[in-house]
Design a protein around this motif. Structure first.
Motif, PDB file in Angstrom:
ATOM      1  N   LEU A 330       0.832  -1.207   0.000  1.00 50.83           N
ATOM      2  CA  LEU A 330       0.000   0.000   0.000  1.00 50.83           C
ATOM      3  C   LEU A 330       0.868   1.260   0.000  1.00 50.83           C
ATOM      4  N   PHE A 331       1.769   1.338   0.974  1.00 47.49           N
ATOM      5  CA  PHE A 331       2.618   2.527   1.038  1.00 47.49           C
ATOM      6  C   PHE A 331       3.600   2.566  -0.142  1.00 47.49           C
ATOM      7  N   GLY A 332       3.995   1.399  -0.598  1.00 46.32           N
ATOM      8  CA  GLY A 332       4.888   1.352  -1.755  1.00 46.32           C
ATOM      9  C   GLY A 332       4.245   1.945  -2.985  1.00 46.32           C
ATOM     10  N   LEU A 333       2.997   1.545  -3.236  1.00 48.08           N
ATOM     11  CA  LEU A 333       2.306   2.075  -4.416  1.00 48.08           C
ATOM     12  C   LEU A 333       2.129   3.588  -4.331  1.00 48.08           C
ATOM     13  N   ILE A 334       2.064   4.105  -3.116  1.00 48.14           N
ATOM     14  CA  ILE A 334       1.870   5.545  -2.973  1.00 48.14           C
ATOM     15  C   ILE A 334       3.204   6.288  -2.925  1.00 48.14           C
ATOM     16  N   LEU A 335       4.165   5.737  -2.170  1.00 49.50           N
ATOM     17  CA  LEU A 335       5.345   6.542  -1.822  1.00 49.50           C
ATOM     18  C   LEU A 335       6.674   6.076  -2.399  1.00 49.50           C
ATOM     19  N   ASP A 336       6.742   4.886  -2.939  1.00 44.21           N
ATOM     20  CA  ASP A 336       8.047   4.360  -3.349  1.00 44.21           C
ATOM     21  C   ASP A 336       8.710   5.272  -4.400  1.00 44.21           C
ATOM     22  N   GLY A 337      10.009   5.462  -4.232  1.00 45.88           N
ATOM     23  CA  GLY A 337      10.732   6.364  -5.131  1.00 45.88           C
ATOM     24  C   GLY A 337      10.761   5.881  -6.569  1.00 45.88           C
ATOM     25  N   ALA A 338      10.783   4.559  -6.758  1.00 44.60           N
ATOM     26  CA  ALA A 338      10.876   4.032  -8.118  1.00 44.60           C
ATOM     27  C   ALA A 338       9.527   3.635  -8.685  1.00 44.60           C
ATOM     28  N   ALA A 339       8.583   3.302  -7.833  1.00 46.43           N
ATOM     29  CA  ALA A 339       7.338   2.718  -8.333  1.00 46.43           C
ATOM     30  C   ALA A 339       6.093   3.307  -7.679  1.00 46.43           C
ATOM     31  N   GLY A 340       6.248   4.417  -6.985  1.00 49.40           N
ATOM     32  CA  GLY A 340       5.100   4.974  -6.273  1.00 49.40           C
ATOM     33  C   GLY A 340       4.514   6.195  -6.962  1.00 49.40           C
ATOM     34  N   ILE A 341       3.269   6.457  -6.644  1.00 48.55           N
ATOM     35  CA  ILE A 341       2.557   7.582  -7.251  1.00 48.55           C
ATOM     36  C   ILE A 341       3.273   8.905  -6.956  1.00 48.55           C
ATOM     37  N   ALA A 342       3.742   9.069  -5.730  1.00 43.50           N
ATOM     38  CA  ALA A 342       4.309  10.365  -5.323  1.00 43.50           C
ATOM     39  C   ALA A 342       5.460  10.804  -6.207  1.00 43.50           C
ATOM     40  N   PHE A 343       6.254   9.857  -6.677  1.00 41.99           N
ATOM     41  CA  PHE A 343       7.436  10.224  -7.472  1.00 41.99           C
ATOM     42  C   PHE A 343       7.240   9.986  -8.965  1.00 41.99           C
ATOM     43  N   GLY A 448      15.578  -0.995  -5.365  1.00 34.14           N
ATOM     44  CA  GLY A 448      15.517  -0.133  -4.182  1.00 34.14           C
ATOM     45  C   GLY A 448      16.000   1.272  -4.485  1.00 34.14           C
ATOM     46  N   GLU A 449      16.618   1.459  -5.666  1.00 35.85           N
ATOM     47  CA  GLU A 449      17.014   2.807  -6.072  1.00 35.85           C
ATOM     48  C   GLU A 449      16.037   3.307  -7.136  1.00 35.85           C
ATOM     49  N   ARG A 473      13.077  -2.274  -1.274  1.00 40.76           N
ATOM     50  CA  ARG A 473      14.115  -2.651  -0.316  1.00 40.76           C
ATOM     51  C   ARG A 473      13.951  -1.654   0.838  1.00 40.76           C
ATOM     52  N   PRO A 474      13.047  -1.959   1.778  1.00 42.77           N
ATOM     53  CA  PRO A 474      12.605  -0.956   2.753  1.00 42.77           C
ATOM     54  C   PRO A 474      13.757  -0.227   3.442  1.00 42.77           C
TER      55      PRO A 474
END
Lengths: 641, 323
Positions: A330-343, A448-449, A473-474
Motif C-alpha cells: 500500500l505505502f509502496g504504491l503511494i510513496l516508493d521512489g521508483a514505483a510509487g505515485i508520489a514520485f 531499491g534505487e 528494499r525498505p
C-alpha cells in the motif's frame, strides 16, 4: 520526426482556441520558438555546449504543451472539451509513438506482439515456430525466449501466459502497419480513454475550469502518456473501467456490459474488478446471469487456450496473508521512489488525499473506489506489487482515471490542492521529458534505487538513493514517508467542509499565500535533501550506484527474473575492491561465502569465516576502501550498530 | 495590491528562499553567489516555485556555462510569467538582475539613474520590454548620456504607448535578454559576439607588446594557421586603423579591453572582423577581449611584423599567439 512534431504542435492550438485566443496561442508558440532559437544560437557564444540536443528539443516540445495548458487554464473559451482533448491526445500520441520506438519494445510487450503476429500469420496461438525463428519476427528482440511457466501443448505447442484478447484487438493495426500499427491500436484506446474520461468528469459534476486545468497533466503526463504508446493492456483496461463505471452510474446496460466484458477479457486479474461491480448491476436474475457469464468467460477462454482456467495463477493468491505485506504494498504504491505515485505521477497523490474526504467526493469516485478494493487487496501483498519489468505504476494504471477524478474533485474543494499544482506540474514536466527522451529508462530494475537517486549518487558518489522512500528494499525514508502520509491524511479527513460560496472566497483570498509558503517549505526541504545526501548513511548496500566498484560483479545479475525476491549483493574475488562513504563506527557486515575469506577495510584485515554476518570497524568518517584480500565473497550490506 | 497577509507571507517566503539559496551555493562565480538575490527576485515576481529549479541547478550542473545558462533560463521563465502585469516593477527587477550583478562593481549613483529611467519608461509604456532593452544598452559612463537617453526615451514612450509591448515576441525578447543575464555586459557591449561568435583553437603563446616603429621577425611553428593580435591603448583610434604590417599586409585590430564597461562608450574601436577573444567576467562586468585573428600567408616559414610608427606614443601592438 522533428518536423512532424513541429507541425502537430502547430496544429494543436487550432484544436482548442478560436479568434483572439487562437492568435494569442500562435503568438505564444512563435515566441517560444524565437526564444529557443535565440538560446540555441547564443549558447555557443557563451560556451554552454554540455547538453544533449535531443533532450533540448523534447524539452521545447513539452514546454509548448505546457504553454497551451497554461492558456487553457486561463481562458474560458473552449467548449465541447471531450472531443477537443481526444483530438489533442490523438495528435500528441502520434508524435510520441515514434519517439518511444527509439528503443526496442520491452517487458511483456514483445510477447503480446508475438501472439498478434502468430494470429495474423499462422491463425493460431502457438508461438513455437515464432520462437524458432525469433530473429525474423517484428519484436526486434532476437534474445526472446518463452517466459518461465508459459503453458505448453501436448504436441510441443508453446503458448503465452498472456491473455489473447489484447493481441486480437491489435490484429487489424498489426496486419496493416506491423509494430507501429499495433502501437497505434493502443494509442487509439488512449484517445478513447481521454474522451471517455472528460465525459465522466462532466457527468460527475466537475467544472470545465477544473477539467481545463488538470486534463493536460493527465493526458500528456505519466503514466497515461507512456502506457498509451506501448503494448500493455493497461490503457485499454482503463478505458473499459471508465466506461463500465459510466454505464453503471447511468444504468445503461449497453454501456457497462461490453465494457465489463472487454475489461475482464484483457487480463485475468481484472476479473477481481468485475466481481466488485456485480452488487451494483444485479437487480434481476437476467442481469445476474449476464454478469456471472462475463466473469466466467475469460477463465473459459484461458482454459481452452492453456488447459488451466487460471493460467499461471492459482486460487491461493486470493487467500489473505499477514498484514505487513499489505502495508508494504500500500505505502509502496503511494510513496516508493521508483514505483510509487508520489514520485512517478504526483498528480494522482491528490486522488489519494481525495479518499480521505470520502463523503464529499463524487458518487462515481466512490463507486470506482469500491470496485477497486478486491483487486488492490489481492495486489498489495504480492511481491511484485511494483509492476516488475515495466514502466512505473503498471498495476494501477487501470485506476488512474479514478484517481484523476478524485484529484479533480479535491482541486475544486481545496486551496492546498491548488497550491500543489505548480510543483506537481514541474515534476510532471520533468518526468515527461525524461520518459520521451529516454524511453528505455522507463524500465527500472526493482533494486531499491530510482533514476534520480542513481543519477545523484553517481554524480556525488554519495548515497542519495537512501533519501527516497523504498518499499522494494525498505529503508528509513520509507518509514518516515509513511508516517508523514498518515499525518497528512488525518487532518485532511477531518477538515471542515465549506459551502461552495465561502469555499471560492477562501480559495481566491489565500491561494497565493499558500503557494508562497509551499515553495518556501519545498526550498528548505531541497536544501536538506542535498545536504544529507552528501553525508554518509547508516547502511551501505554494496550493489548501489554510490559505491565505486573496482572489480567484482553484481549478484544476482541485473536481468534475473524476479530479482527483487533476492537480497542483492556484489561478488568479489581476491584483488577486487570497492570504496564508499561511511560514518566512523562499528558495523554489522552481511555477506555469504562458500569458504573462509579475508577482507581489508579501513586498513584493517578482517577474517570472515562465519557467514552470514561479521563485525567490522570503520576508523574515520569519510571514504572507505574495502578490499577482498583472499577468497570469494558475496557482500550484501553493512549496517551501523 | 496584495493584502497584508499576502505581503507577510511573501516576505517570509523571500527570506526562506534566500537562506535556502545561500546554503546551496556550490561555486564561486558572482552569478552563483547572487543566488539568494535571484531567489528574492523570483518571489517578488510572484513565481516562488522558480526557487526550486534554481537550487537544483546549483547542485547538479557542474559545467559552468551550462549552469549559468540554466539559471538564466529559469529567471527568463519567471520574468516572462510576470511580465504581463506590474510593468514598472518587472522593469525595476530586470534592470537589477542585468546590471547589479556583481554588486561590488556597481557604481550606485550611476546605476540609480538608469534604474529610475527604466522604471519611468516602463510606467509610461505600461510594458517592461522596451525599458529593459534601454536599461541593458544604456552606458553608465558618462552618466549624462544615460540621463539624456532616458529623458528622450520617456518622451518617446508617450508617443509609443499604443505599441503593445506585452505580446508574445516582446516577452520572448525580454526572456532572451534575461536568459543571458550572466553575460549581460557582453550582450550590451559586445552583442556582435552573439552573431559573429569568437572562437579559439589550440594556441602557442607569444605575448609580445611592440611599440610604434618597432619591427620583429618570428618563426612560424608547424601547422600554425593564424596570428592572434590586439592593440593596447588604441581604444580612441577609429575602426580600421592600421596598427602595423605582417609581411607587408596591414594589421588592423581593436584595443584588447575596449569592451570593458568603463571604456566602451569612449572607444571608437569596432568588434573584430575575425574575433578570437574570450568572455571574461560575469554579469554586467562581463566583456570580451578584442583579440583578432589574422591569417598567416600560405606556407610562410617566418613572418616579419612592423608596427605603424604613426601610432600614439603609448600605443602597443600585442602579438598574443599563434593558432
Amino acid at each position: 520526426m522533428i518536423a512532424a512534431a513541429a507541425i502537430v504542435l502547430a496544429i494543436l492550438p487550432f484544436v482548442f482556441f478560436r479568434g483572439a485566443e487562437l492568435v494569442r496561442a500562435l503568438r505564444n508558440q512563435f515566441a517560444l520558438y524565437a526564444f529557443a532559437t535565440g538560446v540555441w544560437v547564443f549558447t555557443r557564444t557563451v560556451g554552454a555546449t554540455d547538453f544533449d540536443p535531443y533532450i533540448a528539443i523534447v524539452f521545447i516540445a513539452v514546454a509548448q504543451l505546457a504553454l497551451i495548458a497554461l492558456q487553457l487554464r486561463a481562458t474560458a473559451q473552449p467548449r465541447n472539451l471531450a472531443t477537443r482533448f481526444a483530438v489533442a491526445a490523438a495528435l500528441v500520441y502520434t508524435i510520441i509513438l515514434p519517439a518511444q520506438l527509439r528503443s526496442v519494445i520491452d517487458g511483456d510487450e514483445p510477447f503480446y506482439l508475438l501472439v498478434t503476429e502468430s494470429i495474423v500469420k499462422d491463425h493460431d496461438l502457438d508461438l513455437a515456430n515464432q520462437y524458432r525463428d525469433i530473429a525474423h519476427t517484428d519484436t526486434g528482440r532476437p534474445d526472446l525466449v518463452p517466459q518461465g511457466g508459459d503453458p505448453k501443448g501436448p504436441h510441443g505447442e508453446q503458448y503465452s501466459r498472456h491473455e489473447p484478447f489484447l493481441p486480437l484487438l491489435m490484429v487489424p493495426g498489426y496486419a496493416l502497419f506491423g509494430l507501429p500499427g499495433a502501437l497505434a491500436t493502443i494509442a487509439l484506446f488512449g484517445v478513447l480513454l481521454v474522451r471517455s474520461l472528460v465525459r465522466w468528469f462532466e457527468d460527475e459534476g466537475i467544472s470545465d475550469e477544473t477539467i481545463r486545468a488538470l486534463m493536460p497533466l493527465i493526458i500528456f503526463g505519466p503514466p497515461l502518456l507512456f502506457y498509451a504508446v506501448r503494448i500493455w493492456p493497461e490503457v485499454p483496461a482503463a478505458f473499459c473501467f471508465v466506461e463500465a463505471l459510466r454505464g453503471v452510474r447511468q444504468r445503461r446496460a449497453q454501456r457497462w456490459i461490453p465494457a465489463l466484458l472487454a475489461l475482464v477479457m484483457l487480463k485475468l486479474r481484472f476479473v477481481l474488478i468485475g466481481v466488485m461491480f456485480v452488487p451494483f448491476v444485479v437487480r434481476e436474475r437476467k442481469r445476474a446471469l449476464i454478469a456471472l457469464s462475463i466473469l466466467a468467460l475469460p477463465m473459459l477462454v484461458i482454459w481452452i487456450a492453456s488447459g488451466s482456467a487460471t493460467s499461471v495463477h492459482s486460487w491461493r493468491e486470493l487467500m489473505p496473508v499477514a498484514p505487513m505485506p499489505y502495508l508494504h504494498g500500500l505505502f509502496g504504491l503511494i510513496l516508493d521512489g521508483a514505483a510509487g505515485i508520489a514520485f512517478q505521477a504526483p498528480l494522482y497523490l491528490l486522488g489519494i488525499f481525495a479518499l480521505a474526504r470520502w463523503r464529499s467526493m463524487p458518487e462515481g469516485f466512490r463507486l470506482g473506489a469500491i470496485a477497486s478494493v478486491l483487486y488492490l487487496v489481492t495486489l498489495l501483498p504480492r511481491a511484485e506489487w511494483h509492476g516488475g519489468w515495466s514502466p512505473p505504476l503498471r498495476y494501477i494504471v487501470v485506476f488512474i482515471p479514478l484517481l484523476a477524478l478524485g484529484a479533480a474533485a479535491l482541486y475544486e474543494r481545496s486551496q492546498a490542492a491548488r497550491a500543489w499544482l505548480a510543483p506537481i506540474a514541474i515534476w510532471t514536466i520533468g518526468l515527461t521529458v525524461h520518459g520521451i527522451a529516454e524511453p528505455w529508462r522507463l524500465f527500472h530494475i526493482a533494486s531499491g534505487e530510482n533514476a534520480v537517486g542513481e543519477w545523484l549518487s553517481a554524480m556525488y558518489q554519495s548515497d542519495f538513493s537512501r533519501l527516497f522512500p523504498s518499499f522494494i528494499r525498505p529503508n528509513f525514508a520509507a518509514i518516515v514517508g509513511a508516517i508523514v502520509l498518515v499525518m497528512l491524511l488525518i487532518p485532511c479527513a477531518f477538515v471542515r467542509q465549506q459551502t461552495a460560496d465561502s469555499r471560492q472566497q477562501t480559495l481566491d483570498r489565500s491561494l497565493s499565500a499558500v503557494r508562497c509558503l509551499l515553495s518556501a517549505v519545498c526550498a528548505a526541504a531541497l536544501v536538506l535533501f542535498f545536504h544529507f545526501g552528501r553525508l554518509p548513511g547508516d547502511r551501505i548496500e554494496f550493489e548501489d550506484t554510490h559505491v565505486v566498484h573496482h572489480g567484482g560483479e553484481l549478484y544476482p545479475t541485473q536481468f534475473q527474473v524476479a530479482r527483487f525476491l533476492y537480497r542483492g549483493g556484489w561478488l568479489m574475488k581476491r584483488g577486487d575492491s570497492m570504496s564508499f562513504l561511511a560514518k566512523r563506527g562499528s558495523y554489522i557486515l552481511f555477506y555469504t561465502s562458500t569458504g573462509p575469506a579475508v577482507i581489508e577495510i579501513g586498513g584493517k584485515a578482517v577474517h570472515l569465516d562465519t557467514p552470514p554476518m561479521a563485525i567490522v570497524d570503520v576508523p574515520a568518517t569519510g571514504r572507505v576502501t574495502l578490499t577482498c584480500v583472499d577468497g570469494n565473497i558475496n557482500l550484501d550490506r553493512m549496517e551501523l550498530r | 495590491m496584495p493584502d497584508r497577509r499576502e505581503l507577510v507571507t511573501s516576505i517570509v517566503t523571500a527570506v526562506v528562499a534566500a537562506l535556502a539559496c545561500s546554503v546551496s551555493i556550490q561555486f564561486a562565480t558572482p552569478i552563483d553567489r547572487a543566488l539568494p538575490f535571484l531567489a528574492v527576485v523570483v518571489v517578488a515576481l510572484n513565481a516562488p516555485i522558480a526557487v526550486l529549479p534554481l537550487i537544483v541547478i546549483e547542485n547538479v550542473i557542474v559545467d559552468e556555462p551550462a549552469r549559468l545558462l540554466a539559471i538564466g533560463i529559469v529567471m527568463a521563465i519567471a520574468f516572462a510569467y510576470a511580465s504581463f502585469e506590474r510593468a514598472p516593477f518587472v522593469a525595476f527587477l530586470a534592470v537589477l538582475v542585468l546590471r547589479w550583478i556583481p554588486l561590488h562593481d556597481v557604481v550606485i549613483w550611476r546605476e540609480l539613474i538608469i534604474l529610475a529611467g527604466a522604471v519611468a519608461v516602463a510606467y509610461v509604456m505600461n510594458g517592461a520590454t522596451l525599458a529593459v532593452v534601454l536599461g541593458l544598452f544604456s552606458p553608465a559612463w558618462p552618466a549624462k548620456v544615460a540621463v539624456v537617453l532616458f529623458v528622450v526615451a520617456v518622451l518617446a514612450a508617450f508617443r509609443l504607448r499604443r505599441v503593445k509591448s506585452s505580446g508574445g515576441m516582446a516577452v520572448a525578447l525580454l526572456g532572451l535578454i534575461i536568459a543571458f543575464f550572466p553575460w549581460s555586459g557582453v550582450m550590451a557591449r559586445g552583442w556582435m559576439a552573439f552573431i559573429h561568435q569568437p572562437r579559439q583553437a589550440a594556441r602557442i603563446e607569444l605575448r609580445y607588446a611592440l611599440p610604434p616603429g618597432r619591427t620583429m621577425t618570428i618563426d612560424v611553428p608547424e601547422h600554425a594557421e593564424a596570428l592572434i593580435v590586439s592593440g593596447a591603448n588604441v581604444q580612441r583610434l577609429p575602426c580600421g586603423t592600421v596598427l602595423g604590417w605582417m609581411n607587408g599586409a596591414p594589421i588592423t585590430a581593436p584595443d584588447w579591453g575596449f569592451m570593458r564597461r568603463e571604456q566602451f562608450f569612449a572607444s571608437r574601436n569596432c568588434y573584430p572582423r575575425n574575433p578570437a577573444g574570450r568572455i571574461r567576467g560575469y554579469g554586467w562586468s562581463a566583456w570580451i577581449d578584442g583579440a583578432e585573428r589574422i591569417l598567416l600567408p600560405y606556407g610562410a616559414k617566418s613572418i616579419r611584423i612592423a608596427v605603424n610608427p604613426q601610432l600614439p606614443k603609448n600605443a602597443l601592438l600585442q602579438i598574443e599567439a599563434f593558432e
